[in-house]
Design a protein around this motif. Structure first.
Motif, PDB file in Angstrom:
ATOM      1  N   GLN A  64     -19.435  -9.134   4.408  1.00 16.15           N
ATOM      2  CA  GLN A  64     -18.798  -7.827   4.266  1.00 16.15           C
ATOM      3  C   GLN A  64     -17.506  -7.809   5.075  1.00 16.15           C
ATOM      4  O   GLN A  64     -17.420  -8.411   6.149  1.00 16.15           O
ATOM      5  CB  GLN A  64     -19.741  -6.747   4.787  1.00 16.15           C
ATOM      6  CG  GLN A  64     -19.161  -5.351   4.867  1.00 16.15           C
ATOM      7  CD  GLN A  64     -20.153  -4.362   5.445  1.00 16.15           C
ATOM      8  OE1 GLN A  64     -21.216  -4.145   4.859  1.00 16.15           O
ATOM      9  NE2 GLN A  64     -19.840  -3.775   6.592  1.00 16.15           N
ATOM     10  N   VAL A  65     -16.474  -7.121   4.558  1.00 17.42           N
ATOM     11  CA  VAL A  65     -15.232  -6.968   5.317  1.00 17.42           C
ATOM     12  C   VAL A  65     -14.419  -5.822   4.727  1.00 17.42           C
ATOM     13  O   VAL A  65     -14.443  -5.579   3.515  1.00 17.42           O
ATOM     14  CB  VAL A  65     -14.392  -8.264   5.313  1.00 17.42           C
ATOM     15  CG1 VAL A  65     -13.914  -8.628   3.911  1.00 17.42           C
ATOM     16  CG2 VAL A  65     -13.208  -8.160   6.274  1.00 17.42           C
ATOM     17  N   LEU A  66     -13.704  -5.111   5.596  1.00 13.19           N
ATOM     18  CA  LEU A  66     -12.740  -4.077   5.219  1.00 13.19           C
ATOM     19  C   LEU A  66     -11.420  -4.411   5.884  1.00 13.19           C
ATOM     20  O   LEU A  66     -11.382  -4.714   7.083  1.00 13.19           O
ATOM     21  CB  LEU A  66     -13.221  -2.699   5.678  1.00 13.19           C
ATOM     22  CG  LEU A  66     -12.218  -1.548   5.536  1.00 13.19           C
ATOM     23  CD1 LEU A  66     -11.966  -1.224   4.068  1.00 13.19           C
ATOM     24  CD2 LEU A  66     -12.708  -0.311   6.282  1.00 13.19           C
ATOM     25  N   GLY A  67     -10.323  -4.365   5.108  1.00 15.18           N
ATOM     26  CA  GLY A  67      -8.987  -4.586   5.656  1.00 15.18           C
ATOM     27  C   GLY A  67      -8.044  -3.483   5.237  1.00 15.18           C
ATOM     28  O   GLY A  67      -8.032  -3.093   4.064  1.00 15.18           O
ATOM     29  N   ILE A  68      -7.253  -2.955   6.170  1.00 14.91           N
ATOM     30  CA  ILE A  68      -6.308  -1.870   5.878  1.00 14.91           C
ATOM     31  C   ILE A  68      -5.027  -2.104   6.660  1.00 14.91           C
ATOM     32  O   ILE A  68      -5.060  -2.588   7.801  1.00 14.91           O
ATOM     33  CB  ILE A  68      -6.902  -0.495   6.243  1.00 14.91           C
ATOM     34  CG1 ILE A  68      -8.115  -0.177   5.380  1.00 14.91           C
ATOM     35  CG2 ILE A  68      -5.866   0.616   6.078  1.00 14.91           C
ATOM     36  CD1 ILE A  68      -8.771   1.149   5.696  1.00 14.91           C
ATOM     37  N   GLY A  69      -3.882  -1.741   6.060  1.00 12.66           N
ATOM     38  CA  GLY A  69      -2.623  -1.856   6.767  1.00 12.66           C
ATOM     39  C   GLY A  69      -1.448  -1.349   5.945  1.00 12.66           C
ATOM     40  O   GLY A  69      -1.612  -0.847   4.823  1.00 12.66           O
ATOM     41  N   PRO A  70      -0.228  -1.498   6.468  1.00 13.48           N
ATOM     42  CA  PRO A  70       0.975  -1.019   5.784  1.00 13.48           C
ATOM     43  C   PRO A  70       1.523  -2.039   4.799  1.00 13.48           C
ATOM     44  O   PRO A  70       1.184  -3.226   4.844  1.00 13.48           O
ATOM     45  CB  PRO A  70       1.950  -0.809   6.936  1.00 13.48           C
ATOM     46  CG  PRO A  70       1.562  -1.886   7.916  1.00 13.48           C
ATOM     47  CD  PRO A  70       0.063  -2.007   7.820  1.00 13.48           C
ATOM     48  N   GLY A  71       2.392  -1.558   3.916  1.00 13.42           N
ATOM     49  CA  GLY A  71       3.039  -2.454   2.970  1.00 13.42           C
ATOM     50  C   GLY A  71       4.337  -1.874   2.462  1.00 13.42           C
ATOM     51  O   GLY A  71       4.609  -0.668   2.629  1.00 13.42           O
ATOM     52  N   LEU A  72       5.141  -2.730   1.854  1.00 14.90           N
ATOM     53  CA  LEU A  72       6.371  -2.258   1.227  1.00 14.90           C
ATOM     54  C   LEU A  72       6.666  -3.097  -0.006  1.00 14.90           C
ATOM     55  O   LEU A  72       6.214  -4.237  -0.143  1.00 14.90           O
ATOM     56  CB  LEU A  72       7.555  -2.286   2.201  1.00 14.90           C
ATOM     57  CG  LEU A  72       8.037  -3.618   2.753  1.00 14.90           C
ATOM     58  CD1 LEU A  72       9.035  -4.311   1.814  1.00 14.90           C
ATOM     59  CD2 LEU A  72       8.700  -3.414   4.115  1.00 14.90           C
ATOM     60  N   LEU A  73       7.444  -2.509  -0.895  1.00 16.31           N
ATOM     61  CA  LEU A  73       7.883  -3.157  -2.132  1.00 16.31           C
ATOM     62  C   LEU A  73       9.364  -2.903  -2.295  1.00 16.31           C
ATOM     63  O   LEU A  73       9.810  -1.741  -2.290  1.00 16.31           O
ATOM     64  CB  LEU A  73       7.110  -2.595  -3.326  1.00 16.31           C
ATOM     65  CG  LEU A  73       7.691  -2.821  -4.720  1.00 16.31           C
ATOM     66  CD1 LEU A  73       7.811  -4.300  -5.038  1.00 16.31           C
ATOM     67  CD2 LEU A  73       6.831  -2.106  -5.778  1.00 16.31           C
ATOM     68  N   TYR A  74      10.130  -3.979  -2.424  1.00 15.30           N
ATOM     69  CA  TYR A  74      11.556  -3.845  -2.694  1.00 15.30           C
ATOM     70  C   TYR A  74      11.858  -4.458  -4.051  1.00 15.30           C
ATOM     71  O   TYR A  74      11.552  -5.625  -4.303  1.00 15.30           O
ATOM     72  CB  TYR A  74      12.402  -4.534  -1.622  1.00 15.30           C
ATOM     73  CG  TYR A  74      13.878  -4.212  -1.770  1.00 15.30           C
ATOM     74  CD1 TYR A  74      14.407  -3.052  -1.216  1.00 15.30           C
ATOM     75  CD2 TYR A  74      14.728  -5.048  -2.487  1.00 15.30           C
ATOM     76  CE1 TYR A  74      15.747  -2.724  -1.362  1.00 15.30           C
ATOM     77  CE2 TYR A  74      16.071  -4.739  -2.647  1.00 15.30           C
ATOM     78  CZ  TYR A  74      16.570  -3.575  -2.082  1.00 15.30           C
ATOM     79  OH  TYR A  74      17.899  -3.247  -2.245  1.00 15.30           O
ATOM     80  N   SER A  75      12.465  -3.667  -4.934  1.00 14.49           N
ATOM     81  CA  SER A  75      12.792  -4.111  -6.292  1.00 14.49           C
ATOM     82  C   SER A  75      14.288  -4.388  -6.382  1.00 14.49           C
ATOM     83  O   SER A  75      15.111  -3.467  -6.287  1.00 14.49           O
ATOM     84  CB  SER A  75      12.397  -3.041  -7.318  1.00 14.49           C
ATOM     85  OG  SER A  75      11.003  -2.807  -7.276  1.00 14.49           O
ATOM     86  N   PHE A  76      14.638  -5.658  -6.539  1.00 16.49           N
ATOM     87  CA  PHE A  76      16.036  -6.025  -6.703  1.00 16.49           C
ATOM     88  C   PHE A  76      16.543  -5.588  -8.073  1.00 16.49           C
ATOM     89  O   PHE A  76      17.717  -5.265  -8.243  1.00 16.49           O
ATOM     90  CB  PHE A  76      16.201  -7.537  -6.550  1.00 16.49           C
ATOM     91  CG  PHE A  76      15.790  -8.037  -5.194  1.00 16.49           C
ATOM     92  CD1 PHE A  76      16.693  -8.027  -4.139  1.00 16.49           C
ATOM     93  CD2 PHE A  76      14.507  -8.516  -4.969  1.00 16.49           C
ATOM     94  CE1 PHE A  76      16.322  -8.489  -2.878  1.00 16.49           C
ATOM     95  CE2 PHE A  76      14.126  -8.981  -3.722  1.00 16.49           C
ATOM     96  CZ  PHE A  76      15.027  -8.961  -2.669  1.00 16.49           C
ATOM     97  N   SER A  77      15.638  -5.611  -9.059  1.00 11.15           N
ATOM     98  CA  SER A  77      15.902  -5.139 -10.416  1.00 11.15           C
ATOM     99  C   SER A  77      14.537  -4.917 -11.060  1.00 11.15           C
ATOM    100  O   SER A  77      13.499  -5.090 -10.415  1.00 11.15           O
ATOM    101  CB  SER A  77      16.708  -6.181 -11.209  1.00 11.15           C
ATOM    102  OG  SER A  77      15.915  -7.331 -11.458  1.00 11.15           O
ATOM    103  N   GLN A  78      14.528  -4.559 -12.335  1.00 12.89           N
ATOM    104  CA  GLN A  78      13.259  -4.393 -13.020  1.00 12.89           C
ATOM    105  C   GLN A  78      12.536  -5.723 -13.178  1.00 12.89           C
ATOM    106  O   GLN A  78      11.315  -5.766 -13.379  1.00 12.89           O
ATOM    107  CB  GLN A  78      13.464  -3.757 -14.396  1.00 12.89           C
ATOM    108  CG  GLN A  78      12.171  -3.342 -15.072  1.00 12.89           C
ATOM    109  CD  GLN A  78      12.384  -2.657 -16.413  1.00 12.89           C
ATOM    110  OE1 GLN A  78      13.478  -2.719 -16.981  1.00 12.89           O
ATOM    111  NE2 GLN A  78      11.363  -1.999 -16.922  1.00 12.89           N
TER     112      GLN A  78
END
Length: 338
Positions: free
Chosen positions: A292-306
């Protein structure tokens, strides 16, 4: 974003009890790429946190996609079946892995969905463990190419509302072939030496045009490893292991993000794994083997184009049973060919 069923890239035998490293850390190296266990180590590689934001929808239309995932995992606590830390002087694990993925999605449809297939190949770049007792047999760990995953899928394009997309989803049947490097004399292996079937459903819902929630839900079934380390279960009273079948498991990724600008999205991401049946050795259930395991944290997404997107996701683990408890960092790049 494009379909992905990224695996953990190392698998493991239940270690022999002849020494603390072999008895407690051997399987952890393999598991640490995406999972590991301090007492069981039997579950094969699965996707824990590799896919996150807008997961139920492709970033562009039909055609070819490629994704590259670079992952770093480190842990300094190894948990037993009760969630207690193992009594070792040091509990340090580091694993770096690379996962390469190719995706094809047809412009034609079946049952209202675009059909396609994904191919995914993991590789372990570096794997290290230290129990503080001078055991060097697995200090460097094993590296190499893991098992090939093939996944046919159906992708339903977004349902549109007055202000843009509202909901999109996908189903995929991931099959892992035992093609990776494997040696039953090694406690750490890139390949699992058995088949797995790991179907999933993934969906994304737009709460507003800038705010989405996504989830991907799997159920894991594993075949038998008919060539395990024969003495690897001596500590459990099994003198000769002829075959091992990992238990079944449910696991999921989940995420929510907000578009700060048209190019940048930030949010939270997580994963959860729960083994639902005990693993088996020589056809008999292995008591206390559920992970069993739970993982949580921040994230980001950068789109240079579609067509070009860069993800960064971080996780801190908790609620751990039969696994190491650590931190995971993932960088992912997605490109869609015209």
């Amino acid at each position: 974003m494009p379909p992905a069923s990224a695996p953990e890239t190392l698998t493991r035998h239940r270690p022999d009890a002849s020494g603390p490293l072999l008895g407690k850390l051997a399987g952890l190296l393999c598991g640490c790429v995406l999972s590991a266990s301090a007492a069981a180590y039997e579950l094969p590689a699965v996707n824990l946190g590799l896919t996150t934001f807008i997961d139920g929808a492709p970033p562009a239309g039909p055609g070819w996609y490629v994704s590259e995932y670079l992952q770093y995992y480190s842990a300094d606590t190894l948990r037993d079946k009760n969630g207690k830390s193992l009594p070792l002087p040091k509990q340090e694990i580091e694993v770096t892995s690379l996962v390469s993925q190719a995706i094809w999605m047809s412009a034609n449809t079946l049952w209202g969905a675009h059909y396609g297939v994904t191919l995914l190949l993991p590789a372990v770049l570096d794997a290290r463990a230290d129990d503080g007792l001078g055991n060097l047999a697995l200090g460097k760990g094993n590296t190499g190419v893991g098992d090939l995953i093939i996944g046919p899928f159906l992708q339903w394009m977004p349902v549109m509302g007055a202000n843009g997309p509202v909901f999109a989803h996908r189903v995929e049947l991931d099959i892992s072939l035992p093609t990776g490097e494997y040696d039953n004399r090694r406690s750490v292996n890139p390949g699992a030496n058995h088949w797995t079937i790991n179907p999933y459903w993934s969906g994304t819902y737009w709460l507003t045009p800038k705010w989405t929630v996504s989830s991907r839900l799997w159920y894991l079934w594993s075949g038998k490893n008919t060539d395990p380390n024969p003495t690897g279960f001596a500590a459990q009273g099994i003198a000769h292991a002829r075959n091992v079948r990992p238990g079944q498991a449910f696991h999921m990724n989940f995420a929510t993000e907000y578009a700060v600008t048209p190019q940048l999205r930030i949010g939270l991401n997580g994963y959860w794994l729960k083994q639902t049946t005990e693993s088996e050795v020589n056809g008999s259930k292995l008591s206390g083997s559920k992970e069993q395991v739970l993982g949580i944290g921040p994230g980001l997404l950068y789109s240079f184009s579609q067509r070009d997107h860069l993800f960064f996701n971080a996780y801190k683990e908790s609620h751990v049973r039969n696994r190491p408890e650590g931190e995971r960092y993932v960088i992912r790049y997605v490109h869609h060919f015209e």
